[in-house]
Design a protein around this motif. Structure first.
Motif, mmCIF file in Angstrom:
data_model
loop_
_atom_site.group_PDB
_atom_site.id
_atom_site.type_symbol
_atom_site.label_atom_id
_atom_site.label_comp_id
_atom_site.label_asym_id
_atom_site.label_seq_id
_atom_site.Cartn_x
_atom_site.Cartn_y
_atom_site.Cartn_z
ATOM 1 N N TRP A 10 0.815 -1.211 0.000
ATOM 2 C CA TRP A 10 0.000 0.000 0.000
ATOM 3 C C TRP A 10 0.853 1.269 0.000
ATOM 4 O O TRP A 10 0.458 2.262 -0.598
ATOM 5 C CB TRP A 10 -1.013 -0.007 1.149
ATOM 6 C CG TRP A 10 -0.429 0.177 2.516
ATOM 7 C CD1 TRP A 10 -0.038 -0.796 3.390
ATOM 8 C CD2 TRP A 10 -0.171 1.426 3.177
ATOM 9 N NE1 TRP A 10 0.451 -0.240 4.549
ATOM 10 C CE2 TRP A 10 0.375 1.125 4.445
ATOM 11 C CE3 TRP A 10 -0.344 2.753 2.822
ATOM 12 C CZ2 TRP A 10 0.746 2.107 5.352
ATOM 13 C CZ3 TRP A 10 0.029 3.737 3.733
ATOM 14 C CH2 TRP A 10 0.568 3.402 4.981
ATOM 15 N N ALA A 20 -4.141 -5.499 -3.256
ATOM 16 C CA ALA A 20 -4.052 -6.095 -1.917
ATOM 17 C C ALA A 20 -4.941 -7.334 -1.803
ATOM 18 O O ALA A 20 -4.541 -8.343 -1.214
ATOM 19 C CB ALA A 20 -4.433 -5.059 -0.862
ATOM 20 N N VAL A 21 -6.125 -7.266 -2.391
ATOM 21 C CA VAL A 21 -7.011 -8.433 -2.381
ATOM 22 C C VAL A 21 -6.402 -9.561 -3.200
ATOM 23 O O VAL A 21 -6.404 -10.722 -2.770
ATOM 24 C CB VAL A 21 -8.420 -8.055 -2.908
ATOM 25 C CG1 VAL A 21 -9.271 -9.294 -3.140
ATOM 26 C CG2 VAL A 21 -9.105 -7.111 -1.934
ATOM 27 N N ALA A 38 -6.209 -1.245 -3.622
ATOM 28 C CA ALA A 38 -7.062 -2.167 -2.871
ATOM 29 C C ALA A 38 -7.246 -3.485 -3.630
ATOM 30 O O ALA A 38 -7.194 -4.570 -3.034
ATOM 31 C CB ALA A 38 -8.417 -1.520 -2.589
ATOM 32 N N LEU A 54 -6.154 4.437 -5.976
ATOM 33 C CA LEU A 54 -6.275 3.796 -4.670
ATOM 34 C C LEU A 54 -7.207 2.590 -4.718
ATOM 35 O O LEU A 54 -6.999 1.612 -3.990
ATOM 36 C CB LEU A 54 -6.719 4.816 -3.620
ATOM 37 C CG LEU A 54 -5.690 5.917 -3.337
ATOM 38 C CD1 LEU A 54 -6.259 6.960 -2.371
ATOM 39 C CD2 LEU A 54 -4.381 5.343 -2.823
ATOM 40 N N ILE A 55 -8.198 2.633 -5.583
ATOM 41 C CA ILE A 55 -9.018 1.439 -5.805
ATOM 42 C C ILE A 55 -8.141 0.332 -6.380
ATOM 43 O O ILE A 55 -8.248 -0.835 -5.994
ATOM 44 C CB ILE A 55 -10.229 1.760 -6.720
ATOM 45 C CG1 ILE A 55 -11.232 2.631 -5.959
ATOM 46 C CG2 ILE A 55 -10.894 0.470 -7.224
ATOM 47 C CD1 ILE A 55 -12.345 3.205 -6.814
#
Length: 147
Positions: free
Chosen positions: A26, A83-84, A80, A76-77
């Motif tokens: 992140w 990260a998933v 995310a 930023l989406i």
């Protein structure tokens, strides 16, 4: 005679030492998002100064600060999503890259259907590609090939 254990320890870093220098996904993603937002905003301002209207057939145009905001939000989406993928996907890197490509192509749809003139639509699509070219490699590089 030298102790083998000691020589192995000095040649290879401990797991804690090598992890200490690595930043979380992140942090790299946020940094890339900021760079992408600044870059797209500057390029949009240059395009606007060169005569690109960013209008949708009306007198309303996309304000230059919106390029910063929207690039940050969608980048930023992407962070995310990465990260998933890192936690859930069997092949995080390739799954993320393929997903990102599909989303980039889908991001062209509003540019082509919301009534932008050709110059605005092409410029907007190019800005999407620029932002993706900054963010996607940074995130992909930090994702493992396999989980």
């Amino acid at each position: 005679m030298q102790d083998d254990t000691q020589s192995r320890t000095t040649l290879s870093p401990s797991p804690q030492a090598s992890d200490a220098g690595r930043q979380p996904l992140w942090k790299h993603g946020v940094a890339a998002a900021v760079v992408a937002a600044i870059t797209t905003t500057v390029l949009a301002a240059i395009a606007s100064a060169a005569g690109v209207s960013f209008g949708q057939g009306t007198d309303e145009t996309i304000p230059i600060p919106m390029f910063t905001i929207l690039t940050l939000v969608f980048s930023l989406i992407g962070v995310a999503i990465a990260a998933v993928m890192a936690r859930k996907a069997r092949k995080p890197r390739s799954t993320f890259v393929r997903t990102a490509i599909v989303l980039i192509v889908l991001s062209f749809v509003p540019n082509l259907t919301f009534g932008f003139d050709a110059g605005s639509a092409v410029t907007l699509m190019a800005l999407h590609v620029v932002a993706a070219a900054i963010v996607v490699p940074v995130l992909a590089k930090r994702l493992p090939q396999t989980r």
